[in-house]
Design a protein around this motif. Structure first.
Motif, short mmCIF file in Angstrom:
data_model
loop_
_atom_site.label_atom_id
_atom_site.label_comp_id
_atom_site.label_asym_id
_atom_site.label_seq_id
_atom_site.Cartn_x
_atom_site.Cartn_y
_atom_site.Cartn_z
N THR A 184 0.40 -0.74 0.23
CA THR A 184 0.48 -0.24 -0.10
C THR A 184 0.63 1.13 0.38
O THR A 184 2.04 1.20 0.58
N SER A 185 0.30 2.17 -0.39
CA SER A 185 1.66 3.54 -1.00
C SER A 185 1.18 4.52 0.97
O SER A 185 2.41 4.85 0.59
N ASP A 220 -5.72 9.53 -1.76
CA ASP A 220 -6.38 8.30 -2.48
C ASP A 220 -5.10 7.17 -2.21
O ASP A 220 -3.87 7.94 -1.34
N GLN A 259 -3.12 3.34 -2.97
CA GLN A 259 -2.29 3.18 -4.51
C GLN A 259 -2.29 1.40 -3.03
O GLN A 259 -1.30 1.44 -3.00
N THR A 307 -0.70 -1.84 -5.11
CA THR A 307 0.41 -2.51 -5.82
C THR A 307 0.22 -4.08 -5.68
O THR A 307 0.78 -4.25 -4.00
N CYS A 358 -13.46 -1.41 -6.07
CA CYS A 358 -12.37 -1.69 -7.33
C CYS A 358 -12.20 -3.07 -7.86
O CYS A 358 -12.20 -3.39 -7.07
N ASP A 382 -5.36 1.70 -7.68
CA ASP A 382 -6.02 3.12 -7.51
C ASP A 382 -7.47 3.29 -6.95
O ASP A 382 -7.80 3.22 -7.05
N PRO A 404 -10.12 5.81 -4.58
CA PRO A 404 -10.83 6.54 -4.28
C PRO A 404 -10.81 6.85 -2.74
O PRO A 404 -10.87 6.25 -2.16
#
Length: 191
Positions: A82-83, A92, A94, A96, A130, A147, A149
């Protein structure tokens, strides 16, 4: 694929189905509904709540889950990065997610992301927020970047009576169907 055209420009759905059945084309569709094992999994007819009716509220395993699909190869979903672990208002997130094709044929997988608010006793067990279709070569691994939101963390707030993002812990479930066995989980906090 089912819109295949002949050289003369007319549709050939029979040839498209034959290509799928013979393995010349590798399908990658997912079910938009769940199929119950039998009528005992359905709530009483006079019960109008959503409990037990959709993947969001059902705890019993159905015959086929929401998001289930078949193809001529196999995939494994790795552990997501996770970002961030904390999300502030209007930020948001992100993800991966490594997707590996462990089969011998090129194919496409649909990575699905579900969100659940922790300690929301009356809320859904998970909600699809998503998804992303990714093509992966045989024996290869790609990184699916998804992503989420800020409004992906929006749920019904019983205190105010409206849908909104409320501070707290959230679980993010990701995988290739809504079945618990096909999902992995990470957590984030909304501040």
């Amino acid at each position: 694929m089912l819109n295949r055209l002949s050289k003369a420009g007319s549709p050939q759905p029979g040839q498209a189905v034959a290509d799928i059945l013979s393995g010349d084309f590798n399908p990658s569709g997912k079910l938009p509904i769940r199929f119950y094992k039998d009528t005992t999994q359905l709530p009483h007819f006079e019960d109008y709540t959503m409990k037990g009716r959709t993947y969001r509220y059902m705890s019993e395993a159905p015959l086929f889950t929401f998001g289930y699909g078949l193809c001529y190869t196999s995939f494994t979903i790795g552990n997501a990065q996770t970002s961030k672990t904390e999300i502030r208002k209007n930020e948001d997130l992100q993800l991966t997610i490594p997707v590996s094709n462990t089969g011998r044929r090129e194919g496409a997988e649909v990575v699905q992301v579900y969100v659940r608010k922790v300690n929301d006793a009356g809320g859904p067990t998970k909600t699809l927020r998503c998804f992303k279709r990714v093509g992966v070569g045989a024996g290869k691994t790609i990184q699916a970047i998804i992503d989420l939101p800020y409004n992906a963390f929006e749920f019904f707030d019983t205190t105010s009576g409206v849908m909104k993002v409320t501070p707290g812990a959230y679980e993010i479930w990701y995988g290739n169907s809504s079945a618990a066995k096909d999902l992995k989980m990470t957590k984030v906090n909304v501040l």
